[in-house]
Design a protein around this motif. Sequence first.
Motif, PDB file in Angstrom:
ATOM      1  N   LEU A 209       8.320  -0.717   5.645  1.00  9.86           N
ATOM      2  CA  LEU A 209       7.263   0.259   6.122  1.00  9.86           C
ATOM      3  C   LEU A 209       7.243   1.344   5.548  1.00  9.86           C
ATOM      4  N   SER A 210       5.927   1.024   4.499  1.00  9.91           N
ATOM      5  CA  SER A 210       5.509   2.884   3.665  1.00  9.91           C
ATOM      6  C   SER A 210       3.977   2.949   4.013  1.00  9.91           C
ATOM      7  N   SER A 211       3.369   4.082   3.863  1.00 11.94           N
ATOM      8  CA  SER A 211       1.932   4.506   3.800  1.00 11.94           C
ATOM      9  C   SER A 211       1.286   3.842   2.976  1.00 11.94           C
ATOM     10  N   SER A 212       1.873   3.076   1.268  1.00 12.44           N
ATOM     11  CA  SER A 212       1.241   3.638   0.740  1.00 12.44           C
ATOM     12  C   SER A 212      -0.196   2.026   1.095  1.00 12.44           C
ATOM     13  N   VAL A 213      -0.911   1.542  -0.093  1.00 13.40           N
ATOM     14  CA  VAL A 213      -2.093   0.771   0.691  1.00 13.40           C
ATOM     15  C   VAL A 213      -2.205  -0.620   1.167  1.00 13.40           C
TER      16      VAL A 213
ATOM     17  N   LYS B  93      -1.137   7.665   6.831  1.00 15.92           N
ATOM     18  CA  LYS B  93      -1.469   9.156   6.364  1.00 15.92           C
ATOM     19  C   LYS B  93      -2.843   9.819   6.930  1.00 15.92           C
TER      20      LYS B  93
ATOM     21  N   VAL C  62       2.585   5.825  10.220  1.00 18.95           N
ATOM     22  CA  VAL C  62       3.149   5.891   9.440  1.00 18.95           C
ATOM     23  C   VAL C  62       1.732   5.968   8.510  1.00 18.95           C
TER      24      VAL C  62
END
Lengths: 372, 233
Positions: free
Chosen positions: B72-76, B39, B37
């Motif tokens: 799960l996510s791509s955020s900080v 980036k 994930v």
Amino acid sequence: MAAAAGRVFRLCRRWGAGPRAQMLRLIYTTTAVQRKNVGASGPEKYTEAFIKKQIEEFNLGKRHLANMMGEDPETFTQEDIDRAIAYLFPSGLFDEQARPMMKHPREIFPEQRKIQWGEDGRPFHFLFYTGKQSYYSLMHETYEKLLNVEKYQDQLIAQDLPLQKEKRNLAGSRWLTKIELEEMLLEKLSDDDYSRFIQLLQKLTDLPCSDIEEKYIQKFSKELPVQMQKVVIEPLQYDEQGVAFSTGEGRRKTARATAVVYDNGTGKMTVNGKDILHYFPVLQDREQLLFPFQFLGRIGKHDAVCTVSGGGRSAQAGAIRLACAKALRSFVTEKEVEFMRQAGLLTVDPRVKERKKPGQEGARRKFTWKKR
Amino acid sequence: MAAPSVAGLGRRLRAWVPRLMQVRWSRYNPSYLEPEVNKELYQKPLEELTEEEREQMELKAVRPIKAAPPTLSSSVFSDPMISKFTNMMMRDGNKVLARSLMTQTLEAIKRKQLEKYHKAPENEKEAIECNPYVIFHQALKNCQPIIGLSNITKGGKTYQVPVPLKDNRKRFLAMKWMITECRENKHRRTLMPEKLSQELLLAFKNEGPVIKRKHALHKMAEANRAYAHFRWQ
């Protein structure tokens, strides 16, 4: 048929090891474990003559069938046979295996091992008494190839020639599975045996000059079909004001969602007419909705109008996430679509609720164990 | 066990079914890879990648990838360690409650540290760590045992043999001890965030009951040194 074969076998036994030029009654035993039909009825015994007769009958029947259907007997393929049989004997039976079928006898009667010893009782193969003769002979062969390659390498080094280091494409092929190897050798293997063989093959391929044994290695590797069934990305559509938009559909568990993503937006998202802040009070769901946009760095640039039904809170969020990701594909370059795929945004999540089994309280939980 | 069947969706979801039923299995075919994930990894240009990463990229281009799970996510703000800890704190599937407790804990840590920061004299201000994520990670790292004990039966008797632990096991033990400590050894009226923030701050400074438990385990392992060779029976 089986009785006839059995009778013949007993006859042979009574005459003992008489002088006979050829062992006509070759008794086979089955090795196929996975085929429910054959294995369940116990070891079947098919003689070679029987199989030959079946093949002749099949070929004759194929020609008759072609004649019946008015097609050319020479170019009558298996697919044509299947279609003809489905037409002549329509069956509404649920199980595909129970419907009438006409296939080549080699597919119906599984491959079996011939008898391994001669008239005098002496086995043909020198490794017969190991119990797994084909497996061990295969291991010996592979090791011989390995030694060959090493010898060749030594020769190159002695002549000071450079060793070729052509990387074999790992991604495009896989080794045979244990079941495929068992079918090839017609012998049962244990997991340990199988892993040892694969390790040896791996060792062989890792050597720099393994190209000379490429043909041998290819026997044990299979091409992986390049899984990219090229998904057609739909082009952008334009509505009355000239704003570009794109639709996408998503699903997760029992939830079904559709999303329409508009360009030149301010980042507003509506679900079933309500704002996402009202529809999804939980932070995790809102994070999931914004995930595709955040990944592509387009948070404040798009508007989304979504509809969703079915499922629970988290399933609906997952379905909308997939729908938005699919809609965003039209706005974005191919490379970024590939990145989205590798981030897991474009795969449908196949996990669903596991069914409850009888004799247990739930899918996995068993009833409380009572000693008496 | 009977083969798994899809409840209520018929044949539409043709997910993978293994030939022989395993006890632990997943709906994904074994050839599916884990999603990545982060980036930044995708923005790296081709030249900067090492050999291994290049091979990984080639493999990923051909193989299918699993769907990213909802946690799960791509955020900080998403952190795998924090997610794991939240899951371990969760009871009866109440993720909402567990997550809110976690955020309250981090907030409590921040508040306590800020209080200390504002009260401290100028020269000590830099030494005080205010980032709750840093404190969390460091505290759990300090709680991780290096060596563990495993039961090995030899000659009818069961011995506690010192054995090296894997990374996953260390992290799991640290989190488990932290959570059990906060659940059991607290006054009835104190809430979880308060107790947890207290324990995390103590662990950050290498003090507190969790660190003591770790040291006790190490001492036991040292005491049972004589049986270490039982590992290789």
